[in-house]
Write an enzyme that holds these catalytic residues in place. Sequence first.
Site, PDB file in Angstrom:
ATOM      1  N   SER A  27      -0.399  -2.171   8.571  1.00 25.80           N
ATOM      2  CA  SER A  27       0.784  -2.463   9.453  1.00 25.80           C
ATOM      3  C   SER A  27      -0.261  -3.055  10.901  1.00 25.80           C
ATOM      4  O   SER A  27       1.498  -4.154  10.448  1.00 25.80           O
ATOM      5  CB  SER A  27       2.064  -0.979   9.504  1.00 25.80           C
ATOM      6  OG  SER A  27       1.947  -0.186   8.384  1.00 25.80           O
ATOM      7  N   GLY A  57      -3.378   7.692   1.471  1.00 24.23           N
ATOM      8  CA  GLY A  57      -4.008   6.864   0.849  1.00 24.23           C
ATOM      9  C   GLY A  57      -5.501   7.141   0.623  1.00 24.23           C
ATOM     10  O   GLY A  57      -5.997   7.177   2.217  1.00 24.23           O
ATOM     11  N   GLY A 116       0.861  -1.023  -0.025  1.00 23.49           N
ATOM     12  CA  GLY A 116       0.074  -0.403  -0.415  1.00 23.49           C
ATOM     13  C   GLY A 116       0.937   1.486  -0.018  1.00 23.49           C
ATOM     14  O   GLY A 116       0.880   2.086  -0.891  1.00 23.49           O
ATOM     15  N   HIS A 117       1.246   1.172   1.056  1.00 21.04           N
ATOM     16  CA  HIS A 117       2.615   2.092   0.727  1.00 21.04           C
ATOM     17  C   HIS A 117       3.506   2.745  -0.543  1.00 21.04           C
ATOM     18  O   HIS A 117       3.536   3.207  -0.702  1.00 21.04           O
ATOM     19  CB  HIS A 117       3.730   2.028   2.173  1.00 21.04           C
ATOM     20  CG  HIS A 117       3.482   2.220   3.317  1.00 21.04           C
ATOM     21  ND1 HIS A 117       3.424   1.391   4.214  1.00 21.04           N
ATOM     22  CD2 HIS A 117       2.531   3.286   3.824  1.00 21.04           C
ATOM     23  CE1 HIS A 117       2.763   1.556   5.176  1.00 21.04           C
ATOM     24  NE2 HIS A 117       2.667   2.492   5.566  1.00 21.04           N
ATOM     25  N   VAL A 127      -4.470  -1.082  -1.842  1.00 21.73           N
ATOM     26  CA  VAL A 127      -3.925  -1.403  -2.101  1.00 21.73           C
ATOM     27  C   VAL A 127      -4.501  -2.785  -1.043  1.00 21.73           C
ATOM     28  O   VAL A 127      -4.071  -2.923   0.435  1.00 21.73           O
ATOM     29  CB  VAL A 127      -2.573  -1.812  -1.919  1.00 21.73           C
ATOM     30  CG1 VAL A 127      -1.716  -3.429  -2.358  1.00 21.73           C
ATOM     31  CG2 VAL A 127      -2.001  -0.612  -3.170  1.00 21.73           C
TER      32      VAL A 127
HETATM   33  P1  AMP Z   1       0.129   4.440   7.406  1.00 28.25           P
HETATM   34  O1  AMP Z   1       1.881   4.041   7.549  1.00 28.25           O
HETATM   35  O2  AMP Z   1      -0.698   3.575   7.896  1.00 28.25           O
HETATM   36  O3  AMP Z   1       0.620   5.506   8.805  1.00 28.25           O
HETATM   37  O4  AMP Z   1       0.347   5.293   6.335  1.00 28.25           O
HETATM   38  C1  AMP Z   1       0.493   6.131   5.612  1.00 28.25           C
HETATM   39  C2  AMP Z   1      -0.261   6.487   4.984  1.00 28.25           C
HETATM   40  O5  AMP Z   1      -0.576   5.062   3.756  1.00 28.25           O
HETATM   41  C3  AMP Z   1      -1.329   6.483   4.547  1.00 28.25           C
HETATM   42  O6  AMP Z   1      -1.352   8.037   3.276  1.00 28.25           O
HETATM   43  C4  AMP Z   1      -2.139   5.719   4.586  1.00 28.25           C
HETATM   44  O7  AMP Z   1      -3.736   5.799   3.593  1.00 28.25           O
HETATM   45  C5  AMP Z   1      -1.491   4.633   2.873  1.00 28.25           C
HETATM   46  N1  AMP Z   1      -1.796   3.543   2.729  1.00 28.25           N
HETATM   47  C6  AMP Z   1      -1.439   2.581   4.192  1.00 28.25           C
HETATM   48  N2  AMP Z   1      -2.624   1.046   3.951  1.00 28.25           N
HETATM   49  C7  AMP Z   1      -2.901   1.365   2.143  1.00 28.25           C
HETATM   50  C8  AMP Z   1      -3.472   0.792   1.663  1.00 28.25           C
HETATM   51  N3  AMP Z   1      -3.532  -1.060   1.516  1.00 28.25           N
HETATM   52  N4  AMP Z   1      -3.730   0.941   0.425  1.00 28.25           N
HETATM   53  C9  AMP Z   1      -3.308   2.361   0.074  1.00 28.25           C
HETATM   54  N5  AMP Z   1      -2.838   2.884   0.804  1.00 28.25           N
HETATM   55  C10 AMP Z   1      -2.726   2.755   1.783  1.00 28.25           C
END
Ligand code: AMP
Length: 282
Positions: A186, A147, A36-37, A176
């Site tokens: 995560s 995301g 996703g990231h 994703v």
């Molecule tokens: P996080 O590390 O969970 O704070 O997420 C960092 C960025 O990645 C944020 O903009 C989230 O929305 C995005 N993100 C996390 N999981 C996904 C995913 N499965 N698909 C797309 N973007 C994601």
Amino acid sequence: MDVVTDPVRMQELALEGRRRGEKSALVPTMGFLHEGHLSLVRLAKERAENVVLSSFVNPAQFGPQEDLDRYPRSVERDLELCEQEGVSVVFMPEAGTMYAEDASVKIEENALSRGLCGGSRPVHFSGVLTVVAKLFLLAQPDLAIFGEKDAQQLRLIRRMVRDLNFPIEIVPGPIVREADGLAMSSRNSNLSVEERAQAIVLRRSLLAVEKAVAKGERRVEILRDIVTQHLAEAPLGQLDYLSFVDDETLAPIEDLGDQPALAALAVQFPNARLIDNLTLDF
Ligand code: AMP
């Protein structure tokens, strides 16, 4: 690839790039990177020559009872992935260097942050907006990628950029998913085997909602029942919230109309709280 831990150095690097006329994109994350990231990094690379990925588990966005201490981390692997993806700068500050001990300025939002995740995580979005504003000022990006998985966060950041005139374009990235439909997160790594098996109900219930809407159902009450029935298949999960809201204002809606709507839910499992959402566009 530069790895920067000092916020002052980050800002110097960013300003140097800006003076050279280079375009830069920021991808804010909390690390423990997954596809996703990386999809956001790829979007950033299409749009800018310099990609800055920030990796910071921001204490200010966790409430006292939340999982800050159990948030997964994997610095070495994250750096390898960033190198492979062609990230220019990884910014990974220590919490102590991001906030002065007597820091007393915060960003508060008073409309979009009230419901959904904001309802059960009262300090969360103030912490998110404050750190994102700081990251914007440190990394000086032309655009920043967020995301759709965190639908409320994305809308709040757009609102902050509008209301505080940040000269930054906000670019959304699609969710994703794992092969079975679970949105990558995560936090999924903290789930037990049983929890992981049951976690697919988030996606399944939203797909059932989408199907019912495609067949003409517009009554939110009926759509809620559909979700509740699916959630019964995940006894380890407890529904935190299920909301049907206007896609832009996040105001609750009674029944679906012509305006795009967002169906969003959070389910608390013993080892992780998971979220998912679906845009209903007519
Ligand atoms: P996080 O590390 O969970 O704070 O997420 C960092 C960025 O990645 C944020 O903009 C989230 O929305 C995005 N993100 C996390 N999981 C996904 C995913 N499965 N698909 C797309 N973007 C994601």
